[in-house]
Write an enzyme that holds these catalytic residues in place. Structure first.
Site, PDB file in Angstrom:
ATOM      1  CE  LYS A   1      -4.343  -1.956   1.543  1.00  0.00           C
ATOM      2  NZ  LYS A   1      -4.081  -3.498   1.717  1.00  0.00           N
TER       3      LYS A   1
HETATM    4  C1  LIG Z   1      -4.415  -4.518   1.224  1.00  0.00           C
HETATM    5  C2  LIG Z   1      -3.743  -5.835   0.871  1.00  0.00           C
HETATM    6  C3  LIG Z   1      -3.954  -6.995   0.065  1.00  0.00           C
HETATM    7  C4  LIG Z   1      -5.336  -6.759  -0.732  1.00  0.00           C
HETATM    8  O1  LIG Z   1      -4.973  -5.730  -1.726  1.00  0.00           O
HETATM    9  P1  LIG Z   1      -6.413  -5.230  -2.713  1.00  0.00           P
HETATM   10  O2  LIG Z   1      -5.657  -3.989  -3.264  1.00  0.00           O
HETATM   11  O3  LIG Z   1      -7.518  -4.787  -1.532  1.00  0.00           O
HETATM   12  O4  LIG Z   1      -6.803  -6.161  -3.309  1.00  0.00           O
HETATM   13  C5  LIG Z   1      -3.395  -7.858   0.135  1.00  0.00           C
HETATM   14  N1  LIG Z   1      -2.306  -8.210   0.985  1.00  0.00           N
HETATM   15  C6  LIG Z   1      -1.904  -7.299   1.981  1.00  0.00           C
HETATM   16  C7  LIG Z   1      -0.696  -7.453   2.593  1.00  0.00           C
HETATM   17  C8  LIG Z   1      -2.665  -5.965   1.931  1.00  0.00           C
HETATM   18  O5  LIG Z   1      -2.307  -5.087   2.812  1.00  0.00           O
END
Ligand SMILES: *Cc1c(COP(=O)(O)O)cnc(C)c1O
Length: 480
Positions: A120
């Site tokens: 993120k």
């Molecule tokens: C947010 C997140 C996901 C999922 O990603 P999306 O964009 O919501 O599909 C998967 N793994 C981790 C570690 C995350 O923080």
């Protein structure tokens, strides 16, 4: 480049106008009127660019109301070796999203080298700089109110800390986060960051945020905003690393620009992989896009059967890949919009079903289109798969992967075609999920250098009862 709503009820808007908003006024999601198209020559000219120049080459095609020099400067200050360092030397870190080779055609793309050790940060760090810039130009302020059970909240706080014009009020469930996650968020001492530790579960936090957002008067008066996963700025920033991973894979495997690469993406809200879909629509030669889920397998069901039937909170399980514990994938709406030929009336009808607690089924022709032309495949994983795959990758390749990336590894193995390189998107570092790593490997996970004493740092947060009025009162008091 202008933006419209998937549900057809928004006049075309510029990038800066949709950047700060959440849902479009008609309840849909903003999406470009059309995707920029790249030729073979364009792709070849991008193949050797460093991360920053590549990011500009991609993102500038989606933005036409920020002067190029300003956009370039914002990108250059975001994607630096210092920010995406993960304890590495400057030289290594400057690749930003380097590859890890598992075998001749199986690679992991590192996306978790940012400050909160999850993918993120790739988008959120740019969003922080874009928000500051756009708010400054408009002479506006924003107060971001969000709920988190871990990853999103910390990524948002590290992106927005110290930014002019932005305050963050982040609600988290008291005593429910891991010691590492808690320390990561609560050790921030910046004056514009407020951690509210709510007596209750994550759902209670989310309900409070919803409640605040329903109060239009409060929202307008106190300039309440969000940085959730439907934010277009996050999606567009994520498109970049699909390009970076493509060119790096081509180079590593001796292929040519134009040859296909498959991607496998641990998924929850469908934000990460939606960016992969957009990269393909722009002309990046992506073969398969493999969706990996955990026990919360609504998306696996959708990509196998064409039936999308989101589940409620009571039917969403707590798992050991917690950031994928999602049973309603908000960004799926963007992909389905393209799949059904951008028919916004039909899209609106499908999501009216979803929002009234139901779901929908695609036609057999649409299901075939999704799997064959759009290349979507899927696979679900459970706790014992996760443990086994963390172990397998460590024993076979000497690489520690986190529980979410392990779900990706399982899906990649299920769908890989040895003639086409497969890239697994790493979504977090193992250090964030110590208990599961200990269970799998009987040893504590690797932790980046700078974070050795994290849990011992002084923590700053306020405990509060699960009551929207108390939270509103808190916001008003702390803005004064
Ligand atoms: C947010 C997140 C996901 C999922 O990603 P999306 O964009 O919501 O599909 C998967 N793994 C981790 C570690 C995350 O923080």
């Amino acid at each position: 480049m202008k933006y419209i709503s998937t549900r057809g009820g928004m006049n075309a808007q510029a990038f800066s106008d949709i950047l700060l908003g959440g849902l479009a006024p008609d309840g849909g999601l903003s999406i470009p009127e059309q995707y920029p198209q790249l030729s073979q020559a364009d792709l070849e000219s991008m193949a050797t660019l460093n991360y920053r120049d590549l990011a500009f080459a991609v993102i500038s095609r989606f933005v036409d109301d920020i002067p190029s020099d300003d956009l370039k400067a914002l990108i250059d200050k975001t994607y630096t070796a210092e920010v995406y360092c993960n304890g590495r030397s400057k030289n290594q870190a400057d690749h930003i999203t380097p590859l890890i080779k598992l075998d001749a055609s199986l690679y992991i793309q590192e996306l978790s080298n940012g400050p909160t050790l999850a993918f993120k940060d790739m988008a959120m760090q740019l969003l922080g700089n874009l928000f500051e810039y756009v708010l400054d130009k408009k002479g506006e302020q924003i107060n971001i109110v969000g709920a988190t059970s871990g990853d999103t909240g910390s990524a948002a706080e590290y992106a927005m800390r110290g930014k002019r014009g932005v305050n963050v009020f982040m609600l988290s469930p008291f005593g429910k986060m891991s010691p590492f996650q808690r320390a990561q968020m609560f050790s921030l001492q910046d004056e514009n960051i407020f951690n509210l530790s709510v007596h209750g579960f994550f759902d209670a936090c989310q309900d409070i945020v919803k409640n605040i957002n329903k109060d239009a008067e409060f929202k307008a008066q106190y300039k309440i905003g969000a940085v959730n996963s439907i934010n277009w700025g996050r999606i567009v920033a994520q498109v970049v690393y699909y390009f970076k991973g493509y060119f790096a894979t081509i180079l590593a495997t001796g292929k040519k620009v134009g040859d296909k690469v498959d991607y496998c993406v641990p998924s929850g809200n469908f934000g990460n992989i939606c960016a992969g879909h957009i990269a393909r629509q722009m002309g990046l030669p992506i073969g398969q896009l493999v969706v990996a889920t955990n026990e919360n397998d609504v998306l696996d069901e959708f990509f196998k059967t064409g039936g999308y039937h989101p589940r409620d909170v009571a039917n969403t399980f707590e798992t050991t890949s917690p950031s994928m514990d999602i049973s309603k994938a908000s960004n799926l709406e963007r992909f389905v919009f393209d799949l059904i030929g951008r028919d916004s009336a039909r899209l609106a009808a499908l999501w009216t079903e979803v929002e009234s607690g139901g779901g929908f089924d695609l036609s057999p022709a649409e299901l075939a289109l999704m799997q064959d032309s759009y290349g979507f495949k899927s696979s679900a994983s459970n706790h014992s798969d996760r443990i086994a795959h963390i172990r397998e990758v460590f024993e076979k390749y000497g690489v520690q992967i986190d529980p979410h990336t392990a779900d990706g590894f399982k899906a990649a193995k299920a769908h890989r075609n040895l003639a086409v390189p497969m890239l697994i998107m790493e979504t977090a570092l193992p250090a964030k999920f110590e208990d599961t790593m200990l269970e799998a490997l009987k040893q504590a996970p690797f932790r980046p250098k700078g974070l050795a004493g994290l849990e011992a740092l002084p923590q700053r947060f306020d405990a509060i009862d699960a009551d929207a009025n108390l939270v509103k009162h808190y916001i008003v008091e702390h803005l004064a």
